[in-house]
Design a protein around this motif. Structure first.
Motif, PDB file in Angstrom:
ATOM      1  N   GLN A  32     -23.017  50.665  -9.154  1.00 19.71           N
ATOM      2  CA  GLN A  32     -22.735  49.783  -8.010  1.00 19.71           C
ATOM      3  C   GLN A  32     -21.495  48.918  -8.282  1.00 19.71           C
ATOM      4  N   VAL A  34     -19.450  45.883  -7.228  1.00 26.95           N
ATOM      5  CA  VAL A  34     -19.629  44.663  -6.423  1.00 26.95           C
ATOM      6  C   VAL A  34     -18.268  44.083  -6.037  1.00 26.95           C
ATOM      7  N   GLY A  53     -21.876  38.496   3.616  1.00 30.38           N
ATOM      8  CA  GLY A  53     -23.222  39.026   3.826  1.00 30.38           C
ATOM      9  C   GLY A  53     -24.008  39.024   2.523  1.00 30.38           C
ATOM     10  N   SER A  54     -25.295  39.248   2.674  1.00 30.24           N
ATOM     11  CA  SER A  54     -26.153  39.275   1.495  1.00 30.24           C
ATOM     12  C   SER A  54     -25.728  40.424   0.574  1.00 30.24           C
ATOM     13  N   GLY A  55     -25.605  40.110  -0.704  1.00 33.94           N
ATOM     14  CA  GLY A  55     -25.261  41.145  -1.678  1.00 33.94           C
ATOM     15  C   GLY A  55     -23.780  41.440  -1.792  1.00 33.94           C
ATOM     16  N   THR A  56     -22.939  40.626  -1.152  1.00 41.21           N
ATOM     17  CA  THR A  56     -21.492  40.884  -1.241  1.00 41.21           C
ATOM     18  C   THR A  56     -20.898  40.353  -2.549  1.00 41.21           C
ATOM     19  N   LYS A  58     -21.268  36.963  -3.916  1.00 47.97           N
ATOM     20  CA  LYS A  58     -20.832  35.555  -3.960  1.00 47.97           C
ATOM     21  C   LYS A  58     -21.308  34.888  -5.255  1.00 47.97           C
ATOM     22  N   VAL A  60     -22.332  36.423  -7.931  1.00 50.24           N
ATOM     23  CA  VAL A  60     -21.723  37.105  -9.086  1.00 50.24           C
ATOM     24  C   VAL A  60     -20.316  36.556  -9.333  1.00 50.24           C
ATOM     25  N   HIS A 215     -24.495  29.817   2.884  1.00 46.00           N
ATOM     26  CA  HIS A 215     -24.728  30.535   4.137  1.00 46.00           C
ATOM     27  C   HIS A 215     -24.739  29.540   5.282  1.00 46.00           C
TER      28      HIS A 215
HETATM   29  N1  LIG Z   1     -27.285  41.036 -13.478  1.00 41.42           N
HETATM   30  C1  LIG Z   1     -27.258  41.938 -12.525  1.00 41.42           C
HETATM   31  N2  LIG Z   1     -27.614  43.217 -12.774  1.00 41.42           N
HETATM   32  C2  LIG Z   1     -27.566  44.164 -11.822  1.00 41.42           C
HETATM   33  N3  LIG Z   1     -27.166  43.941 -10.550  1.00 41.42           N
HETATM   34  C3  LIG Z   1     -26.809  42.695 -10.245  1.00 41.42           C
HETATM   35  C4  LIG Z   1     -26.824  41.629 -11.202  1.00 41.42           C
HETATM   36  N4  LIG Z   1     -26.389  40.498 -10.601  1.00 41.42           N
HETATM   37  C5  LIG Z   1     -26.136  40.832  -9.329  1.00 41.42           C
HETATM   38  N5  LIG Z   1     -26.370  42.140  -9.103  1.00 41.42           N
HETATM   39  C6  LIG Z   1     -26.159  42.843  -7.834  1.00 41.42           C
HETATM   40  O1  LIG Z   1     -24.877  42.508  -7.354  1.00 41.42           O
HETATM   41  C7  LIG Z   1     -24.881  42.377  -5.939  1.00 41.42           C
HETATM   42  C8  LIG Z   1     -24.305  41.034  -5.549  1.00 41.42           C
HETATM   43  O2  LIG Z   1     -25.215  40.006  -5.928  1.00 41.42           O
HETATM   44  P1  LIG Z   1     -24.993  38.485  -5.569  1.00 41.42           P
HETATM   45  O3  LIG Z   1     -26.213  37.755  -6.063  1.00 41.42           O
HETATM   46  O4  LIG Z   1     -23.696  38.030  -6.055  1.00 41.42           O
HETATM   47  O5  LIG Z   1     -24.967  38.534  -3.988  1.00 41.42           O
HETATM   48  P2  LIG Z   1     -24.743  37.356  -2.975  1.00 41.42           P
HETATM   49  O6  LIG Z   1     -23.542  37.659  -2.167  1.00 41.42           O
HETATM   50  O7  LIG Z   1     -24.754  36.050  -3.695  1.00 41.42           O
HETATM   51  O8  LIG Z   1     -26.048  37.551  -2.079  1.00 41.42           O
HETATM   52  P3  LIG Z   1     -27.019  36.528  -1.328  1.00 41.42           P
HETATM   53  O9  LIG Z   1     -26.235  35.967  -0.201  1.00 41.42           O
HETATM   54  O10 LIG Z   1     -28.127  37.418  -0.853  1.00 41.42           O
HETATM   55  O11 LIG Z   1     -27.484  35.506  -2.332  1.00 41.42           O
HETATM   56  C9  LIG Z   1     -26.328  42.587  -5.503  1.00 41.42           C
HETATM   57  O12 LIG Z   1     -26.466  43.894  -5.027  1.00 41.42           O
HETATM   58  C10 LIG Z   1     -27.119  42.382  -6.769  1.00 41.42           C
HETATM   59  O13 LIG Z   1     -28.290  43.134  -6.750  1.00 41.42           O
END
Ligand SMILES: Nc1ncnc2c1ncn2[C@@H]1O[C@H](COP(=O)(O)OP(=O)(O)OP(=O)(O)O)[C@@H](O)[C@H]1O
Length: 271
Positions: A32, A34, A53-56, A58, A60, A215
């Protein structure tokens, strides 16, 4: 520091100082991807809202900048220090110049609020316990918590108070940059608005740069100077919130022109 005159045009170039500069960032978890070649500048003194969006990616992105996630590629400079490949002592000294408040507070549950706030000071400052305690109490009052909150354990506080406690700990070392991950998530609208006011006031009073994953459209309208939208594995667009409605991208359109955005906009206008 940006701001040198452009020799070609003789004009003053961008006078803003990038306190965070991310270039070509790549983050992958297994297969994956990111982030792919993500670039971002954060300017001194601004409140930057990171949305998407969720999982974009942020959170990370935030975790990568503060050193909790090692990226596959790219460079990150914070306050002029290469935090990925710089010298260990340089990195450690720049870490003292930022504070982080995580979504759930991430406070030590076995320590009182005051002890939580003192934890970074104990590690980093060589000052007397009495002075340290006074400084800790000052931070607790700075975030609008009553003095008695200092002797409580995190589990004895409301969610909103825990968020303020986490902010007090993030401010322990008088940072220049504060990273906030979903600071108003889980708060009722009044608590969220009060938290926004607090961030706005602190940013103003302390000259903080705020990197805020959120959000919350009300927060974006209330306190963010600029927004960076994460989509398609990168910062798709950045700029003041007024610019977002004209961005031709389905998520950005839906987010910034939908009913919730209109309500947040009306609320801001009504203030
Ligand atoms: N340590 C990790 N190991 C594996 N996958 C990870 C890890 N950390 C994050 N991910 C994946 O990376 C992607 C981005 O995660 P992140 O938490 O940054 O999203 P986000 O934009 O903050 O989402 P949300 O708005 O839902 O909180 C997700 O698909 C998550 O499952």
């Amino acid at each position: 520091m940006d701001g040198a005159a452009n020799p070609a045009t003789g004009q003053e170039a961008d006078a803003r100082e990038a306190v965070i500069r991310v270039r070509g960032l790549v983050n992958r978890f297994g297969s994956q991807v990111v982030h792919e070649n993500l670039d971002l500048d954060v300017w001194r003194g601004e409140v930057l809202g990171i949305v998407g969006g969720s999982g974009t990616g942020k959170s990370v992105l935030l975790r990568t900048i503060v050193g909790l996630n090692k990226p596959a590629a790219g460079s990150i400079e914070v306050l002029g220090v290469d935090v990925l490949n710089g010298r260990e002592e340089e990195r450690r000294s720049v870490e003292k110049r930022w504070g982080v408040a995580f979504q759930d507070g991430a406070l030590f549950s076995s320590l009182t609020v005051l002890q939580n706030v003192l934890a970074p000071m104990r590690e980093q400052l060589k000052i007397s316990p009495t002075l340290m305690k006074s400084l800790g109490e000052l931070k607790i009052s700075l975030v609008g918590l009553p003095a008695y909150a200092g002797s409580k354990f995190p589990s004895e506080l409301s969610g909103g108070m825990r968020k303020r406690a986490a902010l007090a700990r993030a401010l322990a070392l008088d940072p220049e940059i504060v990273f906030l991950d979903e600071p108003t998530a889980g708060l009722d609208p009044i608590g969220a608005a009060a938290y926004d006011d607090l961030i706005g006031e602190l940013q103003h009073a302390l000259g903080l740069t705020v990197f805020m994953v959120t959000h919350d459209l009300d927060s974006l309208y209330a306190i963010c100077d600029r927004i960076a939208v994460l989509a398609e594995k990168k910062v798709l667009v950045e700029g003041p919130i007024e610019d977002m409605t004209s961005v031709d991208h389905p998520w950005v359109q839906e987010y910034f022109t939908g009913p919730r955005a209109r309500a947040a906009q009306d609320k801001k206008k009504g203030e």
